[in-house]
Design an enzyme around this catalytic site. Structure first.
Site, mmCIF file in Angstrom:
data_model
loop_
_atom_site.group_PDB
_atom_site.id
_atom_site.type_symbol
_atom_site.label_atom_id
_atom_site.label_comp_id
_atom_site.label_asym_id
_atom_site.label_seq_id
_atom_site.Cartn_x
_atom_site.Cartn_y
_atom_site.Cartn_z
ATOM 1 N N CYS A 288 0.813 -1.233 0.000
ATOM 2 C CA CYS A 288 0.000 0.000 0.000
ATOM 3 C C CYS A 288 0.840 1.275 0.000
ATOM 4 O O CYS A 288 0.521 2.226 -0.710
ATOM 5 C CB CYS A 288 -1.030 -0.001 1.127
ATOM 6 S SG CYS A 288 -0.379 -0.307 2.771
ATOM 7 N N ASP B 29 -7.427 5.611 -1.480
ATOM 8 C CA ASP B 29 -7.128 4.396 -0.723
ATOM 9 C C ASP B 29 -6.654 3.292 -1.673
ATOM 10 O O ASP B 29 -7.389 2.913 -2.586
ATOM 11 C CB ASP B 29 -8.417 3.961 -0.002
ATOM 12 C CG ASP B 29 -8.188 2.809 0.956
ATOM 13 O OD1 ASP B 29 -7.092 2.218 0.949
ATOM 14 O OD2 ASP B 29 -9.124 2.486 1.717
ATOM 15 N N HIS C 294 -6.209 0.170 -0.938
ATOM 16 C CA HIS C 294 -6.562 -1.166 -0.440
ATOM 17 C C HIS C 294 -7.743 -1.804 -1.173
ATOM 18 O O HIS C 294 -8.746 -2.180 -0.585
ATOM 19 C CB HIS C 294 -6.850 -1.109 1.067
ATOM 20 C CG HIS C 294 -5.695 -0.613 1.865
ATOM 21 N ND1 HIS C 294 -5.496 0.730 2.147
ATOM 22 C CD2 HIS C 294 -4.651 -1.268 2.427
ATOM 23 C CE1 HIS C 294 -4.391 0.865 2.848
ATOM 24 N NE2 HIS C 294 -3.856 -0.329 3.036
#
Length: 384
Positions: free
Chosen positions: A64, A266, A268
């Site tokens: 990430c 994000d 993820h």
């Protein structure tokens, strides 16, 4: 889609700041949506070729912060080639430079800023492949990889000890093109000159566009509230590339704020590997976040962050310095970071980083000088 996105934002007169641009929710919500979805969005991917030949073929669970670093750098490249005001629209034909930028980040070992290159360069920073990176490590990796990127020829400066040194940045951005060792000097400098002249008009020589990354610790276990206003101020600067950070082992790319909430992209989400097509185009639908952006309260931020700024020309850097003087250094004590004119005398001397002598244009990582000489000999034989 737009209505889902807009429900996420409260009705407020407060401005939203995204990477140096101000938006007013009541007046131009759709512009805000377009501005956010135009950012390149890099997420976990699966089914790419194994890293290092035998390593992982997905970065889910560990990549990430590398993806956030890619997003920050991609934003710098968009500002460099297309400008901050460039907008992406679904199914609209994009300029050639856009596809060239996207190709730098595809999940292939021969792409300059791929997950493969970043993970392998991280080994030199003490991180094994598949290990989570912090903001400082990803900054160091980008600094090294940029040396292999002749197309963009960026100067990447990562600050040390919360201190940005103006003299060192000017030295690095004005440093002449790298000279080669005597043996291969004329051939190599001729090739470099050709490479430079091919670049976008105005980039043949002179100031190298600057990617400035400032790793910071804004508290011990939690962010110290004294830094919040200065931190927010950074997102208002026209040079802003946002910030890398998040929570332990959970990295986000922060692109702006509304009130005391940070807006972030994000990484993820796990998507399948996308390669470029034969014509060099990339199916880019999965590289733009078209849903509501996430928000989190600033006080929930982990104190370990890295700020990013892009200065295409020297005047942009000079302007950034004056904004910092005015907005960041006005704090008498516990400043977020320091900006100094001269290199601190107790520091080791500043030497602008240079690429190891390698005659390929890609981001091949040279394991040792032996491998390097083999490559150079091969190149000599081929070019005879």
């Amino acid at each position: 889609m737009e209505s889902d996105f807009l429900e996420e934002f409260p009705e407020t007169d407060e401005p939203v700041w995204i990477l140096g641009k101000q938006h007013h929710l009541k007046a131009d919500k759709s512009k805000l949506l377009l501005d956010i979805s135009a950012r390149l969005w890099f997420t976990y991917r699966r089914k790419f070729s194994p890293i290092g030949g035998t390593g992982p073929s997905s970065d889910a669970g560990w990549g990430c912060m590398l993806r956030c670093g890619q997003m920050m750098l991609a934003q710098a490249l968009i500002c460099r080639h297309l400008g901050r005001d460039w907008q992406w629209e679904k199914h609209r034909r994009q300029p050639e430079e856009y596809h060239k930028i996207l190709q730098c980040f595809l999940d292939r070992k021969d792409c300059c800023y791929s997950i493969h290159q970043m993970a392998q360069m991280g080994v030199g920073e003490g991180k094994s492949i598949g290990e989570w990176f912090g903001p400082n490590t990803v900054a160091q990796v980008l600094k090294k990889l940029a040396l292999f990127d002749e197309w963009n020829s960026l100067a990447v400066y990562v600050s040390m000890d919360n201190t940005v040194v103006i003299e060192d940045i000017k030295k690095m951005c004005w440093s002449p093109p790298q000279s080669s060792s005597a043996a291969y000097g004329s051939m190599h400098s001729h090739r470099s000159a050709l490479g430079r002249n091919k670049n976008t008009a105005g980039f043949c020589s002179g100031w190298k566009p600057l990617l400035l990354i400032i790793p910071l610790r804004l508290g011990i276990n939690h962010i110290n509230p004294i830094y919040i206003e200065a931190f927010k101020e950074c997102f208002k600067m026209p040079q802003s590339l946002g910030a890398l950070g998040g929570k332990p082992n959970n990295a986000y790319y922060f692109i702006g704020f509304l009130g005391n909430e940070l807006i972030y992209l994000d990484p993820h989400t796990t998507q399948i590997f996308v390669d470029s097509e034969e014509n060099g185009m990339v199916d880019d639908q999965s590289f733009h976040c078209q849903q509501a952006p996430h928000r989190m309260k600033i006080m929930n931020l982990d104190p370990s962050v890295a700020l990013g700024f892009f200065c295409k020309e020297e005047k942009d850097f000079d302007n950034w310095c004056s904004l910092v003087q005015k907005e960041i250094l006005k704090q008498q004590s516990l400043r977020m970071f320091e900006l100094v004119q001269k290199h601190p005398p107790h520091w080791p001397p500043f030497i602008p980083p240079t690429k190891p002598e390698v005659t390929t244009t890609g981001a091949e990582l040279i394991e040792s000088t032996d491998k390097l000489f083999e490559l150079e000999e091969e190149f000599e034989i081929l070019s005879v």
